[in-house]
Enzyme design. Structure first.
Site, PDB file in Angstrom:
ATOM      1  N   THR A 166       0.716  -1.145  -0.056  1.00  0.00           N
ATOM      2  CA  THR A 166      -0.029   0.147   0.012  1.00  0.00           C
ATOM      3  C   THR A 166       0.725   1.134  -0.130  1.00  0.00           C
ATOM      4  O   THR A 166       1.945   1.058   0.636  1.00  0.00           O
ATOM      5  CB  THR A 166      -0.872   0.029   1.255  1.00  0.00           C
ATOM      6  OG1 THR A 166      -1.785  -1.190   1.402  1.00  0.00           O
ATOM      7  CG2 THR A 166      -1.493   1.153   1.655  1.00  0.00           C
ATOM      8  N   ARG A 194     -15.014  -6.065  -0.839  1.00  0.00           N
ATOM      9  CA  ARG A 194     -14.095  -5.911   0.585  1.00  0.00           C
ATOM     10  C   ARG A 194     -13.598  -4.497   0.378  1.00  0.00           C
ATOM     11  O   ARG A 194     -12.952  -4.191  -0.492  1.00  0.00           O
ATOM     12  CB  ARG A 194     -13.246  -6.988   0.818  1.00  0.00           C
ATOM     13  CG  ARG A 194     -12.486  -6.851   2.212  1.00  0.00           C
ATOM     14  CD  ARG A 194     -11.080  -6.010   2.017  1.00  0.00           C
ATOM     15  NE  ARG A 194     -10.306  -5.812   3.059  1.00  0.00           N
ATOM     16  CZ  ARG A 194      -9.232  -5.236   3.263  1.00  0.00           C
ATOM     17  NH1 ARG A 194      -8.682  -4.509   2.191  1.00  0.00           N
ATOM     18  NH2 ARG A 194      -8.556  -5.078   4.338  1.00  0.00           N
ATOM     19  N   VAL A 195     -13.914  -3.822   1.360  1.00  0.00           N
ATOM     20  CA  VAL A 195     -13.513  -2.396   1.306  1.00  0.00           C
ATOM     21  C   VAL A 195     -12.651  -2.447   2.696  1.00  0.00           C
ATOM     22  O   VAL A 195     -13.017  -2.907   3.920  1.00  0.00           O
ATOM     23  CB  VAL A 195     -14.517  -1.168   1.342  1.00  0.00           C
ATOM     24  CG1 VAL A 195     -13.823   0.103   1.820  1.00  0.00           C
ATOM     25  CG2 VAL A 195     -15.262  -1.315   0.165  1.00  0.00           C
ATOM     26  N   GLY A 196     -11.299  -1.844   2.597  1.00  0.00           N
ATOM     27  CA  GLY A 196     -10.573  -1.876   3.728  1.00  0.00           C
ATOM     28  C   GLY A 196     -10.313  -0.666   4.541  1.00  0.00           C
ATOM     29  O   GLY A 196     -11.206   0.471   4.144  1.00  0.00           O
ATOM     30  N   ASP A 197      -9.519  -0.394   5.279  1.00  0.00           N
ATOM     31  CA  ASP A 197      -9.102   0.726   5.847  1.00  0.00           C
ATOM     32  C   ASP A 197      -8.788   2.017   5.169  1.00  0.00           C
ATOM     33  O   ASP A 197      -9.081   3.187   5.675  1.00  0.00           O
ATOM     34  CB  ASP A 197      -7.882   0.569   7.137  1.00  0.00           C
ATOM     35  CG  ASP A 197      -6.766   0.192   6.227  1.00  0.00           C
ATOM     36  OD1 ASP A 197      -6.599  -0.926   5.339  1.00  0.00           O
ATOM     37  OD2 ASP A 197      -5.623   0.633   6.390  1.00  0.00           O
ATOM     38  N   THR A 217      -0.865   1.664   7.013  1.00  0.00           N
ATOM     39  CA  THR A 217      -0.692   0.422   6.196  1.00  0.00           C
ATOM     40  C   THR A 217      -0.750  -0.608   7.223  1.00  0.00           C
ATOM     41  O   THR A 217      -0.139  -0.498   8.209  1.00  0.00           O
ATOM     42  CB  THR A 217       0.551   0.652   5.392  1.00  0.00           C
ATOM     43  OG1 THR A 217       0.866  -0.507   4.775  1.00  0.00           O
ATOM     44  CG2 THR A 217       1.785   0.952   6.055  1.00  0.00           C
ATOM     45  N   GLY A 218      -1.165  -1.867   6.445  1.00  0.00           N
ATOM     46  CA  GLY A 218      -1.067  -2.956   7.441  1.00  0.00           C
ATOM     47  C   GLY A 218      -2.454  -3.770   7.184  1.00  0.00           C
ATOM     48  O   GLY A 218      -3.022  -3.410   6.391  1.00  0.00           O
ATOM     49  N   HIS A 219      -2.651  -4.708   8.227  1.00  0.00           N
ATOM     50  CA  HIS A 219      -3.755  -5.480   8.303  1.00  0.00           C
ATOM     51  C   HIS A 219      -5.002  -4.386   8.425  1.00  0.00           C
ATOM     52  O   HIS A 219      -5.282  -4.077   9.542  1.00  0.00           O
ATOM     53  CB  HIS A 219      -3.878  -6.543   9.439  1.00  0.00           C
ATOM     54  CG  HIS A 219      -5.167  -7.400   9.440  1.00  0.00           C
ATOM     55  ND1 HIS A 219      -5.736  -7.625  10.443  1.00  0.00           N
ATOM     56  CD2 HIS A 219      -5.600  -8.175   8.443  1.00  0.00           C
ATOM     57  CE1 HIS A 219      -6.786  -8.389   9.981  1.00  0.00           C
ATOM     58  NE2 HIS A 219      -6.633  -8.975   8.723  1.00  0.00           N
ATOM     59  N   GLY A 220      -5.852  -4.382   7.307  1.00  0.00           N
ATOM     60  CA  GLY A 220      -6.897  -3.277   7.349  1.00  0.00           C
ATOM     61  C   GLY A 220      -8.091  -3.384   8.446  1.00  0.00           C
ATOM     62  O   GLY A 220      -8.506  -2.491   9.130  1.00  0.00           O
TER      63      GLY A 220
HETATM   64  C1  LIG Z   1       0.208  -3.373   3.280  1.00  0.00           C
HETATM   65  O1  LIG Z   1      -1.074  -3.897   3.334  1.00  0.00           O
HETATM   66  C2  LIG Z   1      -1.915  -2.785   3.405  1.00  0.00           C
HETATM   67  O2  LIG Z   1      -1.538  -1.877   3.824  1.00  0.00           O
HETATM   68  C3  LIG Z   1      -3.390  -3.157   2.973  1.00  0.00           C
HETATM   69  C4  LIG Z   1      -4.558  -2.241   3.376  1.00  0.00           C
HETATM   70  N1  LIG Z   1      -4.284  -1.784   4.879  1.00  0.00           N
HETATM   71  C5  LIG Z   1      -5.968  -2.910   3.469  1.00  0.00           C
HETATM   72  O3  LIG Z   1      -6.008  -3.904   4.171  1.00  0.00           O
HETATM   73  O4  LIG Z   1      -6.470  -2.887   2.614  1.00  0.00           O
END
Ligand SMILES: COC(=O)C[C@H](N)C(=O)O
Length: 316
Positions: A166, A194-197, A217-220
């Protein structure tokens, strides 16, 4: 106020073959955003420029290079926010658009709304004259291979999300205005819709001139549970530095919901941080005409902007 820009190219594992491309990509994006600030551009202009540069770079999971959903299609989320007036614009589940961050900015500036999704976002893009491109143009060999591998019956779902990428940026301009922008293809082999963070205000990013700006960034799903970006600004409002605020919020996300991630932060005084609880995160910043960048904890390269621009011309 001296302008500052910080960018990230995603937290998580970065596989060896992608390391150099990520270092060069974040450095280039930070230099582009900084050039906008030096020419008197606003923080919003700078973060859009930096994110657009990484959306166009196939090393990252945003724009061209986005990971694929369970059906093998690209579906992207993006957000931008202006810390001057708390205006913000976002798009989610968009396909066939080269630069979702541009569309998010148009949502902010040309509509009364803050988030447009899927079909409605596409109708709006058409109305704004943003060209549709064939979805195939956003798909790299690497993301197609990865999607196929994830579909194999013996694939390990833990491995799916290891090397994503991301992208995001935060900036403060010479007038002291802050802004943030974040853009992503999301999680690989995610469910359709699916909509993320990233598209959600307060999770994927937040900007307020009263405290600062952050992009995450990371686990949404974990980021959304703790509303990570707003949590960091809350900690800064209580007097923490960007670095302590970032670490405190990332620790909370890890202990409370078991989620890992990374953040970039700038506060209203122009102090900045790039922090992560994952093994790696590609990041870069330019302040006082010096570029700093790295991808491992403790790694920091420093070059003057002139030196960095010369090495960029030679391919970094
Ligand atoms: C490094 O990956 C991400 O940042 C993915 C993003 N935060 C999501 O979950 O959509």
């Amino acid at each position: 106020m001296k302008p500052v820009i910080v960018v990230h190219g995603g937290a998580g594992r970065i596989f060896k073959e992608r390391e150099e491309g990520c270092r060069a990509g974040v450095a280039r994006a930070a230099l582009r955003g900084y050039a906008v600030l030096k020419q008197g551009g606003s923080a919003v202009d700078a973060v859009e420029e930096a994110v657009r540069s990484m959306e166009d770079d196939p090393h990252f999971n945003a724009g061209c290079g986005s990971v694929l959903n369970e059906k093998g299609e690209v579906e992207m989320d993006a957000i931008i926010m202006d810390g001057k007036n708390l205006d913000s614009g976002a798009v989610s589940a968009v396909k066939c658009i080269a630069n979702p961050i541009k569309l998010a900015r148009l949502v902010m500036e040309k509509t009364k709304h803050m988030l447009l999704t899927d079909h409605g976002a596409h109708l709006f893009a058409q109305a704004m004259g943003i060209p549709e491109i064939p979805g195939e143009k956003l798909i790299t060999e690497r993301s197609r291979e990865r999607w196929k591998k994830n579909l194999e019956p013996d694939s390990n779902p833990e491995e799916f999300q290891k090397d994503l990428g991301t992208v995001g940026a935060v900036a403060i301009d010479s007038e002291g205005n802050v802004a943030c922008a974040t853009s992503t293809g999301g999680l690989s082999n995610k469910m359709i819709g699916r909509v993320g963070d990233t598209a959600c205000i307060g999770s994927g990013g937040y900007a307020d001139n009263h405290s600062g700006a952050t992009s995450t960034t990371g686990h949404g799903e974990s980021i959304m549970k703790v509303v990570l970006a707003r949590l960091i600004l809350y900690h800064m409002e209580q007097g923490m530095s960007p670095e302590v605020a970032a670490d405190t919020a990332l620790d909370y996300m890890k202990t409370r919901v078991g989620g890992l991630g990374g953040v970039i932060v700038v506060n209203k005084a122009g102090e900045w941080a790039a922090r992560f609880s994952t093994k790696q995160m590609s990041w870069a910043t330019v302040k006082d005409d010096n570029l700093h960048y790295g991808i491992y904890a403790g790694e920091k390269h420093i070059k003057s902007v002139d030196e960095a621009l010369a090495s960029e011309r030679e391919g970094f």
